[in-house]
Design a protein around this motif. Structure first.
Motif, PDB file in Angstrom:
ATOM      1  N   ASN A  80      34.230  49.878  36.007  1.00 56.82           N
ATOM      2  CA  ASN A  80      35.288  49.218  36.176  1.00 56.82           C
ATOM      3  C   ASN A  80      35.629  48.538  34.805  1.00 56.82           C
ATOM      4  O   ASN A  80      34.874  48.399  34.011  1.00 56.82           O
ATOM      5  CB  ASN A  80      35.275  48.382  37.309  1.00 56.82           C
ATOM      6  CG  ASN A  80      34.232  47.361  37.252  1.00 56.82           C
ATOM      7  OD1 ASN A  80      33.807  46.871  36.273  1.00 56.82           O
ATOM      8  ND2 ASN A  80      33.665  46.879  38.430  1.00 56.82           N
ATOM      9  N   LYS A  95      36.050  45.249  34.277  1.00 56.11           N
ATOM     10  CA  LYS A  95      35.161  44.023  33.909  1.00 56.11           C
ATOM     11  C   LYS A  95      33.783  44.530  33.352  1.00 56.11           C
ATOM     12  O   LYS A  95      33.482  43.844  32.283  1.00 56.11           O
ATOM     13  CB  LYS A  95      34.837  43.350  35.214  1.00 56.11           C
ATOM     14  CG  LYS A  95      33.936  42.268  35.109  1.00 56.11           C
ATOM     15  CD  LYS A  95      33.415  41.797  36.452  1.00 56.11           C
ATOM     16  CE  LYS A  95      32.144  40.670  36.105  1.00 56.11           C
ATOM     17  NZ  LYS A  95      31.916  40.027  37.529  1.00 56.11           N
ATOM     18  N   GLU A  96      33.184  45.513  33.884  1.00 53.83           N
ATOM     19  CA  GLU A  96      31.876  46.054  33.294  1.00 53.83           C
ATOM     20  C   GLU A  96      32.223  46.616  32.004  1.00 53.83           C
ATOM     21  O   GLU A  96      31.440  46.379  30.999  1.00 53.83           O
ATOM     22  CB  GLU A  96      31.442  47.149  34.128  1.00 53.83           C
ATOM     23  CG  GLU A  96      31.071  46.892  35.399  1.00 53.83           C
ATOM     24  CD  GLU A  96      30.363  47.966  36.510  1.00 53.83           C
ATOM     25  OE1 GLU A  96      30.764  49.082  35.888  1.00 53.83           O
ATOM     26  OE2 GLU A  96      29.803  47.797  37.336  1.00 53.83           O
ATOM     27  N   GLU A 113      42.841  35.133  36.914  1.00 54.88           N
ATOM     28  CA  GLU A 113      42.342  36.022  37.850  1.00 54.88           C
ATOM     29  C   GLU A 113      41.252  36.825  36.926  1.00 54.88           C
ATOM     30  O   GLU A 113      40.210  37.046  37.352  1.00 54.88           O
ATOM     31  CB  GLU A 113      43.340  37.308  38.165  1.00 54.88           C
ATOM     32  CG  GLU A 113      42.595  38.308  38.928  1.00 54.88           C
ATOM     33  CD  GLU A 113      43.605  39.283  39.105  1.00 54.88           C
ATOM     34  OE1 GLU A 113      43.183  40.554  39.692  1.00 54.88           O
ATOM     35  OE2 GLU A 113      44.845  39.254  39.260  1.00 54.88           O
ATOM     36  N   ALA A 114      41.394  36.891  35.643  1.00 52.39           N
ATOM     37  CA  ALA A 114      40.550  37.318  34.767  1.00 52.39           C
ATOM     38  C   ALA A 114      39.278  36.510  34.497  1.00 52.39           C
ATOM     39  O   ALA A 114      38.241  36.909  34.424  1.00 52.39           O
ATOM     40  CB  ALA A 114      40.942  37.601  33.400  1.00 52.39           C
ATOM     41  N   GLU A 151      38.242  33.914  36.861  1.00 53.16           N
ATOM     42  CA  GLU A 151      37.569  34.100  37.768  1.00 53.16           C
ATOM     43  C   GLU A 151      36.790  35.344  38.053  1.00 53.16           C
ATOM     44  O   GLU A 151      35.522  35.395  38.428  1.00 53.16           O
ATOM     45  CB  GLU A 151      38.547  34.055  39.054  1.00 53.16           C
ATOM     46  CG  GLU A 151      39.147  32.678  39.446  1.00 53.16           C
ATOM     47  CD  GLU A 151      39.397  32.695  40.956  1.00 53.16           C
ATOM     48  OE1 GLU A 151      40.202  33.469  41.351  1.00 53.16           O
ATOM     49  OE2 GLU A 151      38.780  31.490  41.632  1.00 53.16           O
ATOM     50  N   GLU A 152      37.214  36.589  37.524  1.00 57.82           N
ATOM     51  CA  GLU A 152      36.439  37.562  37.938  1.00 57.82           C
ATOM     52  C   GLU A 152      35.052  37.690  36.835  1.00 57.82           C
ATOM     53  O   GLU A 152      34.064  37.847  36.868  1.00 57.82           O
ATOM     54  CB  GLU A 152      37.360  38.970  37.293  1.00 57.82           C
ATOM     55  CG  GLU A 152      36.583  40.228  37.839  1.00 57.82           C
ATOM     56  CD  GLU A 152      37.572  41.231  37.686  1.00 57.82           C
ATOM     57  OE1 GLU A 152      37.196  42.645  37.709  1.00 57.82           O
ATOM     58  OE2 GLU A 152      38.735  41.174  37.844  1.00 57.82           O
ATOM     59  N   VAL A 153      35.273  37.201  35.738  1.00 56.01           N
ATOM     60  CA  VAL A 153      34.341  36.770  34.621  1.00 56.01           C
ATOM     61  C   VAL A 153      33.357  35.842  35.028  1.00 56.01           C
ATOM     62  O   VAL A 153      32.164  36.018  34.921  1.00 56.01           O
ATOM     63  CB  VAL A 153      34.833  36.767  33.064  1.00 56.01           C
ATOM     64  CG1 VAL A 153      33.804  36.339  32.244  1.00 56.01           C
ATOM     65  CG2 VAL A 153      35.594  37.786  32.675  1.00 56.01           C
ATOM     66  N   ALA A 213      37.312  36.793  29.074  1.00 59.10           N
ATOM     67  CA  ALA A 213      38.642  36.378  30.077  1.00 59.10           C
ATOM     68  C   ALA A 213      39.654  37.089  29.635  1.00 59.10           C
ATOM     69  O   ALA A 213      40.442  37.699  30.109  1.00 59.10           O
ATOM     70  CB  ALA A 213      38.483  35.036  30.389  1.00 59.10           C
ATOM     71  N   LEU A 272      39.743  40.880  29.206  1.00 60.21           N
ATOM     72  CA  LEU A 272      39.945  41.293  30.747  1.00 60.21           C
ATOM     73  C   LEU A 272      41.398  41.172  30.902  1.00 60.21           C
ATOM     74  O   LEU A 272      42.249  42.140  31.455  1.00 60.21           O
ATOM     75  CB  LEU A 272      39.375  40.680  31.670  1.00 60.21           C
ATOM     76  CG  LEU A 272      39.215  41.301  33.108  1.00 60.21           C
ATOM     77  CD1 LEU A 272      39.048  42.895  33.307  1.00 60.21           C
ATOM     78  CD2 LEU A 272      38.426  40.544  34.164  1.00 60.21           C
TER      79      LEU A 272
END
Length: 477
Positions: free
Chosen positions: A2, A4-5, A312-313, A315-317, A433, A436
């Motif tokens: 994905n 993020k990875e 959003e990025a 938070e995901e990181v 971040a 992403l």
């Protein structure tokens, strides 16, 4: 894999390079428009990494534009890398200790990290575009002299950002957050008075005091404060008082004014009134007045669409992953670099913010959590030339905790954090971040469209630069 990875892997592969760039720029510690070694380093790294690099843009030898990819959308990252005067400091040291050598300057605002963090983001997005050719273009803009002002202002005025669909940047801080606040627009202007010298006792009637004119201007501006908006700020410093001899009527003086307000048009209105005051002071004293606009910055317009993507990025990181050595060093910074009164003030701030968790936080005073995205309509008390970028393209920015809670910018304490593992980890978090977020924009053109629509609604597509065409970079100062 994905996205993020993908980003985490891409930045992991370049992590050592990014940290090396940051630390070398920390050691260079070059002030605004003099970032020559820094710009050369960026050029070498970016060309080696496959970017097309254009140096010396907008009449600034240390400004650059590094491009990879083709087509739309065009996503830009804004790098800063200038240092501050007189803030040389040994990294990781909790007592005031300038670096040995001739350079007295230091990165008291963390711009060595800022530039390297955006480099990390640009490298990761380039890796994405290599695997997804035709998805768009990434540009890393090298923006000199944020501290003196004018770097991005000149670039915006001269059309350097034309064609960019979205811009992302960040700033070192003590919190992990996305900026939802505006900043103050400002102008920086010098007022000069020319009088006539004479003997202050034998022939005072022959003199025309330029110092009197400067002082009367100060009085007039102080009375003006009552009749401008309460959010405006006017501050000044005497740069030339005409000499040191009391028995000579001073024939010259020079005073430096900053005028700030929430919006650029408000600054321009107040600026005209300050000029009127200066003209009045000259008439009262029989002197001549000239003024010179030194710099100007627009207010920052945070783009909601881009900010939400960036949040959003982030938070995901996730926040920076500090270890026990980082927390131990942070505790030393928290307790050992402040006076007793300053320490009590920092403790009070922690208690107010964290309540029952305050004592635990003061044992490990580094922010790992991400602040909620709240649109409060506040205005940051400072100014930044990112504001001018936000007037010519949709722009968003974030912060990460590169320093211990309670560390103020533009201090030796902030400089001391600049090449530590704390700073490195938070810098890389910012890069992840932003990268992403950039990939999210490439994969969803609707986000870019919505960001532009919002930007057009805010600005009307109109940018009135606070500095005229004749005012260029102060390369010799």
């Amino acid at each position: 894999m994905n996205r993020k990875e993908f980003v985490l892997n891409a930045i992991s592969r370049k992590q050592d390079l990014v940290v090396e760039v940051s630390d070398r720029i920390f050691d260079f510690a070059e002030t605004g428009f003099h970032e020559f070694e820094t710009a050369k380093l960026y050029q070498q790294v970016l060309e080696k990494e496959g970017f097309a690099v254009e140096m010396g843009i907008a009449g600034m030898p240390t400004a650059f534009k590094a491009t990879y990819g083709n087509g739309k959308p065009v996503v830009g990252f804004l790098a800063e890398y200038d240092a501050l005067p007189e803030l040389s400091q040994v990294g990781g040291c909790t007592e005031r200790k300038p670096v040995c050598g001739e350079n007295p300057d230091g990165h008291g605002c963390g711009h060595n990290l800022l530039g390297a963090g955006t480099l990390a983001a640009a490298l990761a997005v380039k890796a994405y575009l290599e695997e997804n050719p035709g998805k768009g273009t990434v540009i890393l803009f090298g923006c000199p002299s944020e501290e003196k002002g004018n770097g991005k202002t000149i670039m915006a005025r001269d059309g350097i950002f034309e064609g960019v669909d979205a811009a992302l940047t960040w700033h070192p801080d003590t919190a992990n957050a996305v900026w939802t606040t505006s900043s103050l627009a400002n102008v920086s202007v010098f007022f000069n008075f020319k009088g006539v010298t004479s003997h202050a006792a034998a022939a005072p009637e022959l003199g025309r005091s330029a110092l009197d004119a400067a002082e009367l201007m100060s009085v007039g501006v102080n009375y003006l404060r009552e009749h401008i908006i309460s959010d405006a700020r006017i501050h000044y410093a005497y740069r030339d008082v005409g000499g040191i001899a009391p028995n000579v009527v001073q024939g010259h003086s020079r005073v430096h004014y900053f005028i700030r307000a929430p919006k650029s048009w408000q600054v321009q209105e107040i600026y005209k009134r300050v000029i009127d005051v200066a003209e009045g002071a000259a008439k009262m004293t029989g002197t001549e007045m000239t003024y010179e606009l030194y710099a100007g910055l627009s207010d920052f317009i945070p783009n909601h669409v881009l900010s939400e993507v960036l949040y959003e990025a982030l938070e995901e990181v996730g926040g920076p992953e500090f270890d026990e050595a980082d927390f131990a060093l942070a505790k030393r910074f928290f307790t050992e670099t402040a006076t007793a009164d300053e320490l009590e003030a920092k403790k009070a701030a922690v208690k107010k913010k964290y309540g029952q968790e305050a004592e635990a936080f003061m044992e490990r005073p580094l922010n790992t959590r991400i602040e909620p995205l709240v649109w409060a309509g506040r205005v940051l008390p400072g100014s930044t030339d990112v504001g001018d970028a936000s007037y010519v393209m949709p722009t968003a920015q974030l912060t990460t905790a590169t320093a211990t809670f309670g560390t103020a910018a533009h201090t030796w304490q902030m400089t001391a954090h600049g090449n530590t593992e704390i700073a490195h980890k938070a810098m890389l978090t910012a890069g992840k971040a932003m990268a992403l977020a950039g990939i999210m924009l490439f994969e969803d053109p609707e986000l870019v469209k919505r960001a532009r629509e919002e930007w057009l609604g805010e600005t009307g597509g109109i940018y009135e630069c606070p500095i005229p065409d004749g005012v260029g970079p102060r390369l010799n100062e």
